[in-house]
Each structure stands twice: as structure tokens, then as C-alpha cells.
Design an enzyme around this catalytic site. Structure first.
Site, short mmCIF file in Angstrom:
data_model
loop_
_atom_site.label_atom_id
_atom_site.label_comp_id
_atom_site.label_asym_id
_atom_site.label_seq_id
_atom_site.Cartn_x
_atom_site.Cartn_y
_atom_site.Cartn_z
N HIS A 1 -10.19 -4.39 -3.55
CA HIS A 1 -8.85 -4.64 -3.03
C HIS A 1 -8.93 -4.96 -1.54
CE1 HIS A 1 -9.56 -0.26 -2.82
NE2 HIS A 1 -8.75 -0.23 -1.77
N LEU A 2 -8.27 -6.05 -1.20
CA LEU A 2 -8.23 -6.54 0.17
C LEU A 2 -7.03 -5.92 0.88
CD1 LEU A 2 -9.10 -8.54 2.43
CD2 LEU A 2 -7.65 -10.25 1.31
N HIS A 3 -7.30 -5.23 1.99
CA HIS A 3 -6.23 -4.68 2.82
C HIS A 3 -5.74 -5.78 3.75
CE1 HIS A 3 -6.52 -0.31 1.99
NE2 HIS A 3 -7.77 -0.61 1.70
N ASP B 1 0.86 -1.18 0.00
CA ASP B 1 0.00 0.00 0.00
C ASP B 1 0.90 1.23 0.00
OD1 ASP B 1 -1.68 2.24 1.22
OD2 ASP B 1 -3.17 0.64 1.15
N ILE B 2 0.53 2.25 -0.77
CA ILE B 2 1.38 3.46 -0.84
C ILE B 2 1.30 4.31 0.43
CG2 ILE B 2 1.44 3.55 -3.36
CD1 ILE B 2 -0.64 5.84 -3.16
#
Length: 153
Positions: A99-101, A31-32
Site C-alpha cells: 500500500h502506497l501512502h 487512511d484510518i
């Protein structure tokens, strides 16, 4: 593939990401704006708009996103007993591509990040909740199909 979708661009290799895993179906990358030491996003290469777009046919895909994401965290030295996995719910999702964190250690998140990734709130839902709902729906669909077949015999 919507041309403005950043995750579709990552899939197409026209945008950069710190890739940790890739196969023909999914990608896992950093993740950015990480919420903890290990914060990855697991995405399907197929464009699926958001968590509400997931259907029973996506159950296996979702399970593979979880499995590969967990392997990435484990390989990076993360503690799988201190992990938060879930999805932001529309309109709180920042990218219109499911999107899965995967966040580890969850216990190291700041106060703000704990709020942003609060389990089963109206803006973030844990993956187990989605898996449960899809599994239940799949069972109901199977039962309805069986009942329909039985009534036609």
C-alpha cells in the site's frame, strides 16, 4: 486472497473504507489514522505481500497507483508540491498487502508522523526510490535478454 488481509477484504467489499477512487485494478481510500489533512492509501486489488514483492512487471501498476493517488489529492484540494508518497518496509508495514501512502500536506505532519514517514529511512521508502530501482532492474533484464538473443544468432 489471504482471508485475514484487511485490504483484500476492502477489495472484496466485506470491510468498509472511505473510498476515493476505484477501477478494475486499484483502489484509493482514506487512511484510518491520518498523518495530515489528506492521507490516502493506494492499493492494487491483486494481493501483493509488500514492497519487496514488487517486480519489474509491476512498474506500470506502481505508476498508476501514484497517478490515481495524486488525482485524489488534487481533487480534494491538496497541494501536490507538498506531498509525501512511499511505503513502509517490512517489518514496519502494518498490513501485509502493498500500500502506497499519499500524505498531503507533508509539512503539516506532527513530529511523530515525520519520524514514521521519514523519507528513505530503514522503515519508510519514497515511491520514487522504488520506481527507480524497478526501472533500473527492467533495463538490466532487457539488456540481458537482448544479449542472450544476440548470442544465439
Amino acid at each position: 486472497m489471504p482471508k485475514e488481509c484487511i485490504f483484500c477484504k476492502i477489495v472484496a467489499k466485506t470491510a468498509k473504507a472511505s473510498l476515493k477512487f476505484e477501477n478494475e485494478e486499484i483502489m484509493v481510500f482514506e487512511d484510518i489514522k491520518p498523518a495530515s489533512t489528506h492521507h490516502y492509501l493506494a492499493i492494487p486489488k491483486e494481493h501483493i505481500e509488500n514492497v519487496h514483492s514488487l517486480q519489474t512487471a509491476h512498474l506500470g501498476l506502481l505508476e498508476r497507483l501514484v497517478a490515481e493517488g495524486r488525482q485524489v489529492i488534487e481533487k480534494a484540494g491538496g497541494d501536490l508540491n507538498d506531498i509525501r508518497m512511499g511505503f513502509h518496509l517490512p517489518p514496519f508495514n502494518s498490513v501485509g498487502h502493498v500500500h502506497l501512502h499519499l500524505i498531503c500536506p507533508a509539512s503539516n505532519m506532527s513530529f511523530i508522523h515525520r519520524a514514521m514517514f521519514k523519507p528513505n529511512s530503514w522503515w519508510f521508502v519514497e515511491v520514487s526510490e522504488i520506481l527507480g530501482k524497478l526501472s533500473k532492474l527492467a533495463q538490466e533484464e532487457k539488456a540481458a535478454s537482448s544479449a542472450h538473443i544476440q548470442s544465439n544468432l
